[in-house]
Scaffold this motif. Structure first.
Motif, PDB file in Angstrom:
ATOM      1  N   SER A 150     -12.012   2.830   6.891  1.00 35.07           N
ATOM      2  CA  SER A 150     -10.737   3.880   6.901  1.00 35.07           C
ATOM      3  C   SER A 150     -10.612   4.634   8.216  1.00 35.07           C
ATOM      4  O   SER A 150      -9.628   5.320   8.306  1.00 35.07           O
ATOM      5  N   ASP A 151     -11.482   4.490   9.151  1.00 35.45           N
ATOM      6  CA  ASP A 151     -11.229   5.235  10.631  1.00 35.45           C
ATOM      7  C   ASP A 151     -10.120   4.541  11.412  1.00 35.45           C
ATOM      8  O   ASP A 151      -9.471   4.930  11.989  1.00 35.45           O
ATOM      9  N   ILE A 152     -10.057   2.907  11.119  1.00 31.28           N
ATOM     10  CA  ILE A 152      -8.955   2.247  11.504  1.00 31.28           C
ATOM     11  C   ILE A 152      -8.035   1.831  10.746  1.00 31.28           C
ATOM     12  O   ILE A 152      -6.868   1.884  11.168  1.00 31.28           O
ATOM     13  N   THR A 153      -8.198   1.558   9.342  1.00 34.95           N
ATOM     14  CA  THR A 153      -7.120   1.222   8.559  1.00 34.95           C
ATOM     15  C   THR A 153      -6.675   2.595   7.946  1.00 34.95           C
ATOM     16  O   THR A 153      -7.248   3.057   6.911  1.00 34.95           O
ATOM     17  N   THR A 154      -5.630   3.296   8.613  1.00 33.49           N
ATOM     18  CA  THR A 154      -5.263   4.760   8.351  1.00 33.49           C
ATOM     19  C   THR A 154      -4.279   4.644   7.136  1.00 33.49           C
ATOM     20  O   THR A 154      -4.000   5.682   6.531  1.00 33.49           O
ATOM     21  N   SER A 155      -3.823   3.303   6.713  1.00 23.55           N
ATOM     22  CA  SER A 155      -3.024   3.335   5.731  1.00 23.55           C
ATOM     23  C   SER A 155      -3.285   2.042   4.988  1.00 23.55           C
ATOM     24  O   SER A 155      -3.516   1.202   5.361  1.00 23.55           O
ATOM     25  N   CYS A 156      -2.978   2.111   3.644  1.00 16.31           N
ATOM     26  CA  CYS A 156      -3.383   0.780   2.821  1.00 16.31           C
ATOM     27  C   CYS A 156      -2.156  -0.034   2.876  1.00 16.31           C
ATOM     28  O   CYS A 156      -2.101  -1.221   2.575  1.00 16.31           O
ATOM     29  N   GLY A 157      -1.209   0.270   3.462  1.00 19.34           N
ATOM     30  CA  GLY A 157       0.064  -0.413   3.817  1.00 19.34           C
ATOM     31  C   GLY A 157       1.519   0.130   3.492  1.00 19.34           C
ATOM     32  O   GLY A 157       1.489   1.480   3.482  1.00 19.34           O
TER      33      GLY A 157
ATOM     34  N   ASN B 290      -0.032   2.425  -5.675  1.00 22.08           N
ATOM     35  CA  ASN B 290       0.548   3.498  -5.811  1.00 22.08           C
ATOM     36  C   ASN B 290       2.058   3.635  -5.160  1.00 22.08           C
ATOM     37  O   ASN B 290       2.090   4.427  -4.183  1.00 22.08           O
ATOM     38  N   ILE B 291       2.944   3.062  -5.641  1.00 22.39           N
ATOM     39  CA  ILE B 291       4.309   2.775  -4.995  1.00 22.39           C
ATOM     40  C   ILE B 291       5.249   3.695  -5.971  1.00 22.39           C
ATOM     41  O   ILE B 291       5.193   3.335  -7.272  1.00 22.39           O
ATOM     42  N   ASP B 292       5.947   4.630  -5.502  1.00 22.42           N
ATOM     43  CA  ASP B 292       6.964   5.588  -6.152  1.00 22.42           C
ATOM     44  C   ASP B 292       8.315   4.728  -6.097  1.00 22.42           C
ATOM     45  O   ASP B 292       8.879   4.851  -5.203  1.00 22.42           O
ATOM     46  N   THR B 293       8.548   4.318  -7.226  1.00 24.28           N
ATOM     47  CA  THR B 293       9.880   3.389  -7.311  1.00 24.28           C
ATOM     48  C   THR B 293      11.072   4.377  -7.514  1.00 24.28           C
ATOM     49  O   THR B 293      12.017   3.778  -7.144  1.00 24.28           O
TER      50      THR B 293
ATOM     51  N   GLN C 225       7.832   3.755   2.333  1.00 22.13           N
ATOM     52  CA  GLN C 225       6.672   4.881   2.000  1.00 22.13           C
ATOM     53  C   GLN C 225       5.192   4.252   2.271  1.00 22.13           C
ATOM     54  O   GLN C 225       5.117   3.056   2.290  1.00 22.13           O
ATOM     55  N   GLN C 226       4.610   5.196   2.532  1.00 19.67           N
ATOM     56  CA  GLN C 226       3.194   4.704   2.928  1.00 19.67           C
ATOM     57  C   GLN C 226       2.383   4.489   1.776  1.00 19.67           C
ATOM     58  O   GLN C 226       2.637   5.547   0.919  1.00 19.67           O
ATOM     59  N   ILE C 227       1.544   3.517   1.673  1.00 18.02           N
ATOM     60  CA  ILE C 227       0.461   3.415   0.409  1.00 18.02           C
ATOM     61  C   ILE C 227      -0.650   4.154   0.517  1.00 18.02           C
ATOM     62  O   ILE C 227      -1.537   3.690   1.485  1.00 18.02           O
ATOM     63  N   SER C 228      -1.027   5.019  -0.230  1.00 15.15           N
ATOM     64  CA  SER C 228      -2.450   5.484  -0.051  1.00 15.15           C
ATOM     65  C   SER C 228      -3.568   4.977  -0.865  1.00 15.15           C
ATOM     66  O   SER C 228      -4.804   5.098  -0.365  1.00 15.15           O
ATOM     67  N   PHE C 229      -3.139   4.360  -1.897  1.00 20.55           N
ATOM     68  CA  PHE C 229      -4.272   3.442  -2.174  1.00 20.55           C
ATOM     69  C   PHE C 229      -3.919   2.229  -3.167  1.00 20.55           C
ATOM     70  O   PHE C 229      -2.810   2.189  -3.611  1.00 20.55           O
ATOM     71  N   PHE C 230      -4.752   1.181  -3.487  1.00 20.75           N
ATOM     72  CA  PHE C 230      -4.584   0.164  -4.263  1.00 20.75           C
ATOM     73  C   PHE C 230      -5.829  -0.510  -4.578  1.00 20.75           C
ATOM     74  O   PHE C 230      -6.908  -0.462  -3.990  1.00 20.75           O
ATOM     75  N   ASN C 231      -5.627  -1.343  -5.648  1.00 16.53           N
ATOM     76  CA  ASN C 231      -6.604  -2.030  -6.328  1.00 16.53           C
ATOM     77  C   ASN C 231      -6.197  -3.409  -6.896  1.00 16.53           C
ATOM     78  O   ASN C 231      -5.585  -3.455  -7.673  1.00 16.53           O
ATOM     79  N   LEU C 232      -6.349  -4.565  -5.823  1.00 18.33           N
ATOM     80  CA  LEU C 232      -5.702  -5.708  -5.900  1.00 18.33           C
ATOM     81  C   LEU C 232      -6.487  -6.898  -6.217  1.00 18.33           C
ATOM     82  O   LEU C 232      -7.843  -6.856  -5.847  1.00 18.33           O
TER      83      LEU C 232
END
Length: 237
Positions: free
Chosen positions: A46-53, A146-149, A155-162
């Motif tokens: 998470s220090d390098i991956t600042t956004s989940c996408g 967490n995508i706000d439709t 928009q930046q993605i703050s978390f996911f579980n895939l």
């Protein structure tokens, strides 16, 4: 030949905004054709991956209804939010693997397809190879991303579980130490261009695209597993 490698790590603990524990972890199995499988437990750095996408609307759907009333007239209208988004994600693991992924998200579905042009690239780390592919599926289940439709812009993605199932190829002779892959515009799917284009590809040198390996030593591979990402510095929108 690939060796069976297991990497066990102490996972960091985070808490989702909704109170669920998230270890930023990946449990991924790599199944090369005719070779021993490789399995690793990794942790997203998470220090390098600042956004989940990043998610951008894939299409725009609007509907308008209208009518005229009285002598002055009036028009009423309504807009239907787009449910489909294009997601581009780059995850860098503490074991130095990098996964670049592009897929289509639809809030009315539980899974989407890998982008047939840009696809995915898994490179570097203990695996030491570069896997490219344009086939596969991504599952997010209930509230897995967490995508706000209602937000019809990037928009930046703050978390996911895939859950992922990816089909690709890699060279048995070429190795990779690439940590950061970029996206570039391309007109032919092979070379990057500085001009505008509706098509993008992943690249390691900003000159050529990382495309599906079709050389004589190319070997098929299937990647399956679970990806969890939590970017605490991104505020859900």
């Amino acid at each position: 030949m690939l060796r069976l490698v297991s990497v066990f790590m102490v996972f960091s603990s985070f808490f989702w905004g909704c109170g669920l524990k998230n270890e930023n972890k990946a449990e991924v199995s790599i199944f090369p054709d005719g070779e021993p499988s490789l399995y690793f437990l990794g942790e997203v750095d998470s220090d390098i991956t600042t956004s989940c996408g990043q998610a951008t609307p894939a299409t725009t759907t609007t509907g308008t209804t209208g009518g005229t009333t009285g002598t002055t007239g009036g028009t009423s209208g309504s807009t239907t939010n787009n449910t489909r988004f294009t997601v581009i994600s780059q995850l860098i693991f503490k074991t130095k693997e990098t996964l670049n992924l592009r897929f289509t998200y639809d809030s009315t579905q539980i899974q989407g397809k890998i982008d047939p042009q840009q696809g995915f690239v898994l490179a570097g780390g203990l695996f030491g190879k570069t896997v490219q592919g344009t086939q596969g599926t991504v599952e997010w289940f209930n509230q897995g991303i967490n995508i706000d439709t209602a937000l019809q812009s990037a928009q930046q993605i703050s978390f996911f579980n895939l859950e992922i199932t990816l089909n690709g190829t890699y060279s048995t002779t070429a190795t990779s130490t690439t940590n950061i892959l970029n996206s570039c515009n391309t007109l032919d799917g092979v070379n990057c261009t500085s001009g505008t284009s509706t098509t993008q590809c992943f690249t390691s040198d900003n000159r050529t695209c990382l495309v599906q390996n079709t050389t004589s030593d190319a070997k098929s591979v299937i990647i399956r597993g679970t990806l969890k990402c939590n970017a605490p510095n991104i505020v859900p929108q």
